[in-house]
Design an enzyme around this catalytic site. Structure first.
Site, PDB file in Angstrom:
ATOM      1  N   HIS A 158       2.498  -4.834   2.639  1.00 35.31           N
ATOM      2  CA  HIS A 158       1.629  -4.213   1.639  1.00 35.31           C
ATOM      3  C   HIS A 158       1.118  -5.305   0.715  1.00 35.31           C
ATOM      4  CE1 HIS A 158       2.627  -0.042   2.730  1.00 35.31           C
ATOM      5  NE2 HIS A 158       3.795  -0.558   3.065  1.00 35.31           N
ATOM      6  N   LEU A 159      -0.161  -5.591   0.812  1.00 37.08           N
ATOM      7  CA  LEU A 159      -0.739  -6.649  -0.036  1.00 37.08           C
ATOM      8  C   LEU A 159      -1.302  -6.098  -1.348  1.00 37.08           C
ATOM      9  CD1 LEU A 159      -2.470  -8.960   2.614  1.00 37.08           C
ATOM     10  CD2 LEU A 159      -0.323  -9.356   1.390  1.00 37.08           C
ATOM     11  N   ARG A 160      -1.466  -4.777  -1.422  1.00 34.71           N
ATOM     12  CA  ARG A 160      -1.810  -4.062  -2.673  1.00 34.71           C
ATOM     13  C   ARG A 160      -3.217  -4.303  -3.202  1.00 34.71           C
ATOM     14  NH1 ARG A 160       2.205  -0.615  -1.892  1.00 34.71           N
ATOM     15  NH2 ARG A 160       4.273  -1.342  -2.458  1.00 34.71           N
TER      16      ARG A 160
ATOM     17  N   HIS B 118       4.589   6.326  10.297  1.00 34.91           N
ATOM     18  CA  HIS B 118       5.712   6.465   9.361  1.00 34.91           C
ATOM     19  C   HIS B 118       6.237   7.863   9.625  1.00 34.91           C
ATOM     20  CE1 HIS B 118       7.165   6.550   4.945  1.00 34.91           C
ATOM     21  NE2 HIS B 118       7.226   7.800   5.304  1.00 34.91           N
TER      22      HIS B 118
ATOM     23  N   HIS C   8       9.324   1.283  10.799  1.00 32.74           N
ATOM     24  CA  HIS C   8      10.646   1.267  10.142  1.00 32.74           C
ATOM     25  C   HIS C   8      11.636   2.350  10.579  1.00 32.74           C
ATOM     26  CE1 HIS C   8       8.427   4.077   7.695  1.00 32.74           C
ATOM     27  NE2 HIS C   8       7.783   3.158   7.039  1.00 32.74           N
TER      28      HIS C   8
ATOM     29  N   ASP D 286       7.992  -4.472   6.013  1.00 38.37           N
ATOM     30  CA  ASP D 286       7.584  -3.403   5.086  1.00 38.37           C
ATOM     31  C   ASP D 286       7.637  -3.950   3.659  1.00 38.37           C
ATOM     32  OD1 ASP D 286       6.710  -1.080   3.992  1.00 38.37           O
ATOM     33  OD2 ASP D 286       8.451   0.130   4.532  1.00 38.37           O
TER      34      ASP D 286
ATOM     35  N   HIS E  23       6.511  -4.186  -6.064  1.00 42.00           N
ATOM     36  CA  HIS E  23       6.228  -3.297  -7.192  1.00 42.00           C
ATOM     37  C   HIS E  23       6.437  -4.075  -8.485  1.00 42.00           C
ATOM     38  CE1 HIS E  23       5.706   0.420  -5.014  1.00 42.00           C
ATOM     39  NE2 HIS E  23       6.792   0.162  -4.305  1.00 42.00           N
TER      40      HIS E  23
HETATM   41 ZN    ZN Z   1       5.035   0.697   4.475  1.00 38.23          ZN
END
Ligand code: ZN
Lengths: 431, 310
Positions: free
Chosen positions: A61-63, A178, A231, A304, A308
């Site tokens: 997740h590069l956001r 997912h 995952h 994953d 945050h």
């Molecule tokens: Zn994820």
């Protein structure tokens, strides 16, 4: 600029393991020989070290765009190369969502401008990841995606999931799912079991994952779609995938380093850095996951990586964000917990962290003459203590903080350029 | 010697529990003597409740006042925390008011633990989510001790919505530590078998559960659990899991009946039973003040001994 990686033990990803020199030029591997001499080459001394094909993370997740306070393409790929990753595939839960070609182009251009590693965007399955209308998959494919996922937003509607598989298969897109039945996971925040009962946190039962995996397997069987289970975390999930593979279903699966190496016990104490989806499970599940890796049921170790902010985690467990920032220590974690303990070999690690994900993302893999020189040099004799304050990632949320790990990434080369060197200095930062 | 904070019964030693109960016994004399002590003169005690509970808050207020401390009370909505004003910042503001002990109630498990990690003041958990309610358990233990003398071999049954009950958890930890047998009873949707791994006995047949016990403890049932499909109706619950006079006859002759209050009459306990001779519910309230006095006293003494460490 010519570079020679001298004297390391090369694990090339094709089953070979030899002590040799590698000549890198024009971004490619030019030669692999017992000894290569040159007067005008930069020398990397890899004596006593391992030379590996750069790691490929198919779940990052590069956001960016949208959540730059958590991570940016710059900081995320900086963390990636510090972890020995040369390519990352980024999940589409950005804002806006990666559900159209413009966002794909945007990410590619930012990655080109300030990325350290290569970046492959993953497109969303549905518009806005709302689980209602299928996204413009053909356009997304032309813009450069190779896989689809609504990641944290499982498609609850089975009819819709089937149409996604049928439509996406026309373009040979990998379906990364997912697997979570939201009705079963409910308000759960950790594994449902002994610890959740003990400390009064609502539990996520393992069935929440398994019910959805079973459904997706059935749909993949009927549609022929390339299904990839993100995952995996439970024992029975591993068994479902194992049976599906035996049954000829086009299915692959990944597991995260934290699900492989930690158990629910560390949630006791309410450290929100242990909160992730899927949750940390039991010893029994961990053993089954390792077994699944060893017998080929699980193909990939994917991070994953879910950075945050401190504020997202400095709250009671129930409302803390799900996710662990892990890309820069993934190699050391796997090396320490699995390789060092004799559960898998370093060659296996290369398969799970580099070769298999590269194949799934249809990018070049392995160290051989003519291939892009995406190479990671590691020292498996060195140890260090994880200190999240030193993370390149903006996400300091790691349950491994303070843990002693073995295995250090010394150099990361992307297209032949030394992008990361263990002293933290960057020689070049253009991909 | 109790720790800096009182977060739960699970992390207390048997010796801590005995010390608190012994101290509470002394404190009860102050209440009964109707005179104010100055043990906590100059100390500041503040309650901060993110979830309303007049009874518990008042009990702490009485305890602080009986010991001559300054007392303050802050009520706040959890929603403001979710909006982004961090819980820790909120409580830190309270700490700056020179609070020695901060008493926290929160609807989320672990919230007091989070505060304890970041604050110098001593934190008392006045109930956190589904996790623990240590002061309620202490007052229950005190009440049992007054009536039964010894915990060794005592049979105690806790009945109702166990999985969502912090009172049940704290009582279970305390009773097990003190050597009692703990039985848990309720519908399976509210009582996972996992509790057996923690040392309790699990029953889905309340008649069997209540047989031969010394103490019967009812829990308040949240009626909204019915809407979440955890049990079918109030009536079915009352018939199969309610504590009635008939069922109390299955217990030992001198058994006592407890409840943390307030009771849903004729749901978890029939009205006549709640008012019967079995009931010690009113004594629980007085003992609540005594154990809270004991905790405040012990924590403040500890702080004095460790002044340089805080
Ligand atoms: Zn994820």
């Amino acid at each position: 600029m010519k570079t020679i990686i001298k004297g390391g033990t090369i694990i090339n990803g094709y089953g070979g393991n030899e002590k040799a020199d590698i000549l890198v030029d024009n971004g490619k591997v030019e030669a692999i020989e017992k000894t290569i001499e040159s007067n005008d080459a930069l020398i990397i001394d890899a004596n006593g070290k391992y030379v590996l094909p750069g790691f490929v993370d198919m779940h990052t997740h590069l956001r960016q765009p949208g959540f730059e306070e958590k991570e940016t393409i710059k900081t995320g790929t900086h963390a990636a190369v510090a972890g020995g990753y040369t390519t990352v595939a980024c999940m589409p839960n950005t804002n806006p969502v990666i559900d159209n070609e413009v966002v794909v182009e945007y990410i590619k251009s930012i990655a080109k401008r300030d990325g350290y590693s290569k970046v492959i965007p993953i497109g969303s399955m549905t518009k806005g990841m709302m689980g209602e209308e299928i996204s413009e998959m053909a356009k997304l494919k032309d813009a450069g995606i190779v896989a689809l996922s609504d990641d944290g937003h499982p498609i609850m509607n089975a009819g819709l999931m089937k149409r996604i598989m049928i439509y996406g298969s026309m373009y040979d897109l990998l379906m990364i799912t997912h697997c979570e039945d939201k009705m079963l996971s409910g308000e759960g925040v950790m594994n449902n079991g002994l610890i959740s009962t003990m400390i009064g946190l609502r539990g996520i039962p393992h069935e929440a994952e398994e019910v959805m995996i079973a459904r997706n397997i059935i749909l993949a069987k009927s549609t022929g779609a390339r299904l990839h289970i993100a995952h995996v975390s439970t024992k029975d999930s591993v068994e479902l995938i194992r049976r599906a593979k035996a049954d000829g279903v086009n299915i692959t699966a990944e597991v995260t380093p934290h699900n492989l190496c930690l158990t629910e016990e560390i949630v006791d104490g309410f450290d929100t850095n242990t909160k992730a989806y899927p949750p940390l499970r039991t010893k029994e599940d961990v053993d089954a996951l390792i077994e699944g890796l060893k017998d080929g049921t699980i193909d990939v170790i994917a991070t994953d990586h879910a950075p945050h902010t401190k504020d997202d985690k400095k709250v009671p467990y129930e409302i803390a964000a799900f996710g662990i920032s892990g890309i820069e220590i993934a190699f050391s974690v796997i090396y320490t917990y699995l390789v060092k303990n004799g559960l898998i070999t370093l060659e296996d690690l290369v398969s799970y962290m580099s070769i298999n994900p590269a194949k799934l993302l249809k990018t070049s893999y392995g160290i051989k003459v003519g291939n892009a020189a995406d190479i990671t040099v590691v020292d498996t004799n060195k140890e260090y203590t994880v200190n999240v304050d030193n993370f390149k990632s903006k996400g300091k949320n790691s349950p491994f903080n303070g843990k002693r790990l073995t295995g250090v990434v010394e150099y990361t080369l992307v297209d032949g350029k030394i992008i990361y060197k263990n002293n933290g200095k960057f020689e070049e930062c253009n991909v | 010697m109790i720790k800096k904070d009182v977060l739960g019964i699970r992390d207390m030693s048997k010796e801590d529990l005995i010390e608190i109960l012994d101290t509470a016994k002394e404190m009860k004399k102050i209440i009964e003597g109707e005179k104010i002590s100055d043990i906590l003169k100059g100390k500041t005690i503040i309650t901060i409740f993110f979830e309303p509970s007049t009874r518990t808050r008042l009990s702490f207020e009485m305890a602080a006042k009986y010991l001559g401390a300054h007392f303050g009370n802050i009520e706040t909505k959890t929603s403001s925390v979710i909006k982004g004003e961090s819980l820790i910042d909120t409580v830190r503001t309270v700490e700056r008011m020179k609070a020695d002990v901060i008493i926290v109630r929160h609807n989320m498990s672990g919230a007091p633990h989070l505060m304890a990690k970041y604050l110098n003041a001593s934190i008392i958990n006045a109930g956190d989510g589904l996790n623990e309610h240590p002061t309620q358990a202490l007052l229950d233990l005190m009440t049992i001790r007054e009536k039964k003398e010894s915990f060794k071999g005592l049979k105690v049954v806790i009945i109702g919505d166990i999985v969502h009950s912090r009172v049940a958890r704290s009582n279970m930890w305390g009773l097990l530590k003190l050597g009692a047998e703990v039985r848990l009873a309720g519908p399976a949707t509210l009582l996972p078998k996992t509790f057996e791994k923690l040392g309790a006995k699990v029953y889905y047949d309340i008649d069997k559960a209540i047989e031969d016990v010394d103490v019967v403890m009812g829990l308040r049932i949240q009626l909204e659990r019915q809407k979440s499909g955890l049990f079918p109706s109030k009536d079915e619950f009352a018939r199969y899991f309610g504590i009635t006079s008939e069922r109390m006859k299955l217990a030992k002759k001198n058994a006592i009946l407890m409840h943390p209050g307030p009771i849903n009459r004729n749901v978890e306990i029939s009205s006549e039973t709640a008012n019967s001779g079995y009931s010690v519910i009113e004594e629980q309230v007085t003992n609540g003040v005594a154990v809270r006095m004991a905790l405040l006293k012990l924590l403040c003494e500890r702080r004095k001994n460790n002044e340089n460490n805080y």
